[in-house]
Scaffold this motif. Structure first.
Motif, PDB file in Angstrom:
ATOM      1  N   GLY A  17      22.511  -4.807 -12.986  1.00 60.88           N
ATOM      2  CA  GLY A  17      23.437  -5.880 -12.660  1.00 60.88           C
ATOM      3  C   GLY A  17      24.856  -5.467 -13.011  1.00 60.88           C
ATOM      4  O   GLY A  17      25.063  -4.694 -13.946  1.00 60.88           O
ATOM      5  N   LEU A  18      25.814  -5.971 -12.267  1.00 58.09           N
ATOM      6  CA  LEU A  18      27.225  -5.653 -12.484  1.00 58.09           C
ATOM      7  C   LEU A  18      28.016  -6.928 -12.733  1.00 58.09           C
ATOM      8  O   LEU A  18      27.718  -7.973 -12.160  1.00 58.09           O
ATOM      9  N   LYS A  19      29.041  -6.806 -13.591  1.00 57.00           N
ATOM     10  CA  LYS A  19      29.950  -7.916 -13.843  1.00 57.00           C
ATOM     11  C   LYS A  19      31.366  -7.353 -13.882  1.00 57.00           C
ATOM     12  O   LYS A  19      31.683  -6.514 -14.735  1.00 57.00           O
ATOM     13  N   GLU A  27      31.195  -4.151 -16.189  1.00 53.80           N
ATOM     14  CA  GLU A  27      30.070  -4.101 -17.124  1.00 53.80           C
ATOM     15  C   GLU A  27      28.789  -3.848 -16.330  1.00 53.80           C
ATOM     16  O   GLU A  27      28.538  -4.504 -15.327  1.00 53.80           O
ATOM     17  N   VAL A  28      27.996  -2.886 -16.792  1.00 52.83           N
ATOM     18  CA  VAL A  28      26.730  -2.547 -16.149  1.00 52.83           C
ATOM     19  C   VAL A  28      25.612  -2.867 -17.125  1.00 52.83           C
ATOM     20  O   VAL A  28      25.641  -2.436 -18.279  1.00 52.83           O
ATOM     21  N   ARG A  29      24.624  -3.636 -16.667  1.00 55.89           N
ATOM     22  CA  ARG A  29      23.454  -3.988 -17.478  1.00 55.89           C
ATOM     23  C   ARG A  29      22.210  -3.486 -16.769  1.00 55.89           C
ATOM     24  O   ARG A  29      22.037  -3.720 -15.584  1.00 55.89           O
ATOM     25  N   GLN A 112      26.320  -4.265  -6.203  1.00 53.76           N
ATOM     26  CA  GLN A 112      27.725  -4.158  -5.841  1.00 53.76           C
ATOM     27  C   GLN A 112      28.553  -5.292  -6.432  1.00 53.76           C
ATOM     28  O   GLN A 112      28.029  -6.357  -6.745  1.00 53.76           O
ATOM     29  N   THR A 113      29.840  -5.010  -6.581  1.00 57.21           N
ATOM     30  CA  THR A 113      30.802  -6.009  -7.023  1.00 57.21           C
ATOM     31  C   THR A 113      32.175  -5.588  -6.553  1.00 57.21           C
ATOM     32  O   THR A 113      32.386  -4.428  -6.161  1.00 57.21           O
ATOM     33  N   VAL A 114      33.129  -6.500  -6.592  1.00 59.34           N
ATOM     34  CA  VAL A 114      34.532  -6.184  -6.293  1.00 59.34           C
ATOM     35  C   VAL A 114      35.234  -5.911  -7.617  1.00 59.34           C
ATOM     36  O   VAL A 114      35.114  -6.683  -8.567  1.00 59.34           O
ATOM     37  N   ILE A 115      35.945  -4.816  -7.689  1.00 59.12           N
ATOM     38  CA  ILE A 115      36.659  -4.421  -8.900  1.00 59.12           C
ATOM     39  C   ILE A 115      37.866  -5.336  -9.093  1.00 59.12           C
ATOM     40  O   ILE A 115      38.679  -5.509  -8.185  1.00 59.12           O
TER      41      ILE A 115
END
Length: 117
Positions: A17-19, A27-29, A112-115
């Motif tokens: 998961g990404l935050k 943050e990568v979990r 995926q996520t937006v930086i």
């Protein structure tokens, strides 16, 4: 029992998961299937291997990622360039066995996520 036994091959992929955090950090979990409440390392893994790509189009597989690294913790933070803010980050992760690569697990699903800036 003090006799060392070889570790088995890892057959499952981490749940990743990404935050997005401020300052172009993410943050990568990673966690094992049995641990739904917190980040956790696979008992047979030495490290989390991850690969990522910044910007579209998304990678079709882990082989299409531009950067590959390893970390010893299931919870970690990527510090990216401020110039990458507002771009999309695509990431795959897997449990890795450093002493015997053939026993490393499969890649996770693409996350995926937006930086953020």
């Amino acid at each position: 029992d003090e006799t060392k036994t070889p570790r088995p091959a890892i057959t499952d992929a981490p749940i990743a998961g990404l935050k997005a955090l401020s300052g172009a950090m993410v943050e990568v979990r990673c966690r094992v299937n049995e641990d739904a409440s917190r980040s956790s390392m696979h008992p047979d893994a030495d490290v989390v291997e991850y690969c990522f790509k910044i910007g579209d189009p998304p990678p079709a597989s882990a082989d299409d990622c531009t950067t590959t690294k390893t970390v010893k913790k299931a919870l970690f933070t990527l510090k990216l360039k401020m110039g990458d803010a507002t771009k999309r980050l695509y990431l795959y992760a897997r449990w890795s066995n450093i002493s015997d690569e053939s026993k490393s697990g499969p890649w996770s699903k693409l996350v995926q996520t937006v930086i953020s800036d």
